[in-house]
Design an enzyme around this catalytic site. Sequence first.
Site, PDB file in Angstrom:
ATOM      1  N   ASP A 168      -4.831  -7.368   6.405  1.00  0.00           N
ATOM      2  CA  ASP A 168      -5.723  -6.368   6.980  1.00  0.00           C
ATOM      3  C   ASP A 168      -7.142  -6.890   7.198  1.00  0.00           C
ATOM      4  O   ASP A 168      -7.997  -6.169   7.712  1.00  0.00           O
ATOM      5  CB  ASP A 168      -5.757  -5.092   6.142  1.00  0.00           C
ATOM      6  CG  ASP A 168      -5.838  -5.334   4.650  1.00  0.00           C
ATOM      7  OD1 ASP A 168      -5.890  -6.511   4.234  1.00  0.00           O
ATOM      8  OD2 ASP A 168      -5.839  -4.347   3.894  1.00  0.00           O
TER       9      ASP A 168
ATOM     10  N   HIS B  31      -9.479  -5.456   1.240  1.00  0.00           N
ATOM     11  CA  HIS B  31     -10.039  -4.641   0.163  1.00  0.00           C
ATOM     12  C   HIS B  31      -9.975  -5.388  -1.163  1.00  0.00           C
ATOM     13  O   HIS B  31      -9.035  -6.146  -1.423  1.00  0.00           O
ATOM     14  CB  HIS B  31      -9.257  -3.333   0.028  1.00  0.00           C
ATOM     15  CG  HIS B  31      -9.188  -2.536   1.291  1.00  0.00           C
ATOM     16  ND1 HIS B  31      -8.127  -2.616   2.173  1.00  0.00           N
ATOM     17  CD2 HIS B  31     -10.057  -1.642   1.822  1.00  0.00           C
ATOM     18  CE1 HIS B  31      -8.338  -1.799   3.204  1.00  0.00           C
ATOM     19  NE2 HIS B  31      -9.497  -1.194   3.004  1.00  0.00           N
TER      20      HIS B  31
ATOM     21  N   HIS C 267      -4.184  -2.401  -5.905  1.00  0.00           N
ATOM     22  CA  HIS C 267      -5.102  -1.338  -6.343  1.00  0.00           C
ATOM     23  C   HIS C 267      -4.576  -0.585  -7.572  1.00  0.00           C
ATOM     24  O   HIS C 267      -5.264   0.309  -8.072  1.00  0.00           O
ATOM     25  CB  HIS C 267      -5.355  -0.339  -5.221  1.00  0.00           C
ATOM     26  CG  HIS C 267      -6.060  -0.914  -4.036  1.00  0.00           C
ATOM     27  ND1 HIS C 267      -7.240  -1.606  -4.147  1.00  0.00           N
ATOM     28  CD2 HIS C 267      -5.742  -0.912  -2.708  1.00  0.00           C
ATOM     29  CE1 HIS C 267      -7.626  -2.011  -2.942  1.00  0.00           C
ATOM     30  NE2 HIS C 267      -6.733  -1.607  -2.061  1.00  0.00           N
TER      31      HIS C 267
ATOM     32  N   ASP D 109      -6.987 -10.069   0.572  1.00  0.00           N
ATOM     33  CA  ASP D 109      -6.889  -8.784   1.263  1.00  0.00           C
ATOM     34  C   ASP D 109      -8.273  -8.323   1.728  1.00  0.00           C
ATOM     35  O   ASP D 109      -9.296  -8.701   1.156  1.00  0.00           O
ATOM     36  CB  ASP D 109      -6.295  -7.757   0.295  1.00  0.00           C
ATOM     37  CG  ASP D 109      -5.898  -6.456   0.955  1.00  0.00           C
ATOM     38  OD1 ASP D 109      -4.712  -6.306   1.287  1.00  0.00           O
ATOM     39  OD2 ASP D 109      -6.771  -5.579   1.127  1.00  0.00           O
TER      40      ASP D 109
END
Length: 339
Positions: free
Chosen positions: A282, A195, A158, A193
């Site tokens: 995740d 996200h 990120h 991931d």
Amino acid sequence: MKTFYAEEQKRHDPKAFLSMGAQKPNPEQPERVERLLLGARAAGSAIHRPANYGLGPIAAVHTPEYIEFLTHIFERWQRMEGASAEVIPNIHPFARNGSYPAGAAGQAGYHMADTACPISAETFDSACWSAWSAVAATEAVLSGEPAAYALCRPPGHHAFADVAGGFCFFNNSAIAAQRLRATASRVAILDVDLHHGNGTQGIFYARSDVLTVSLHADPSRFYPFFWGHADERGEGAGLGYNYNLPLPRKSGDAEFLEALDHAISRIQAFAPDALVVALGLDAFEGDPFGGLSVTTPGFSLIAQAIARLGLPTVIVQEGGYLCDALGDNLTAFLTGFAS
């Protein structure tokens, strides 16, 4: 497969973050490292300490302005009367063009996308060792290892070239890809991931030498909200070199593997010389974020599909939060990749 990790990565210990307006315990905890180390060892991986590679590999991706900010911001923040124990911005610019604030509070808002990446006295050092773990794994692959795993914590995908966000400070996957470019004419980054890897996308969005591909929960109502949509294809020289595959919430193994087939087809069309896998665990059905429903055996299948590309591969740890199966999920991925 070798694993690279340094104990200094555990020193970053964020206490809280804001979620839906409420202050909650920060889920990016040092305990993640212990679970992941168990998982790597269970997969038969020996743990190696990375060297200190200095700021060069980091500066190949991140701006000097941003690196200087991260180096000194905690000390500067503590000099402000009434400042919090951790650096957490209370203002973010509507636009980031032209002027640059002189004060610590303004610079924190400029360089931190959200409240999920508090900075403490240990954060910069931990982030450097996390990045150096990615560099060490990359060096192993450049030296002939077919694959290597970087246990990077704090994570990185990120983080933009000059912005922290979503628990991330230095973009370890981007640093690995840039390092691979020393000998590889084209590098692909595959982000699995939960996200979207918005920072990685931003770093390479106008480049044609690095293909960025991301499978993730649909961001329409999920972090990072503003990036990760299917119509984001790159810009300028990079148009057509960014590929997003947003998945409906709670998608499981079958849906993930179907999207992965499309991702692999795009990577094959790019014909890269090397691959970076931004490994988020995740997407697991029992992860605290609860966005997707990949199973532990599903991670093995994902790894097997990626391994069939037959590319020199750097596996960089991204998300995956505290749950009973965190280590098992890493074991499943690493053993699946090697099978």
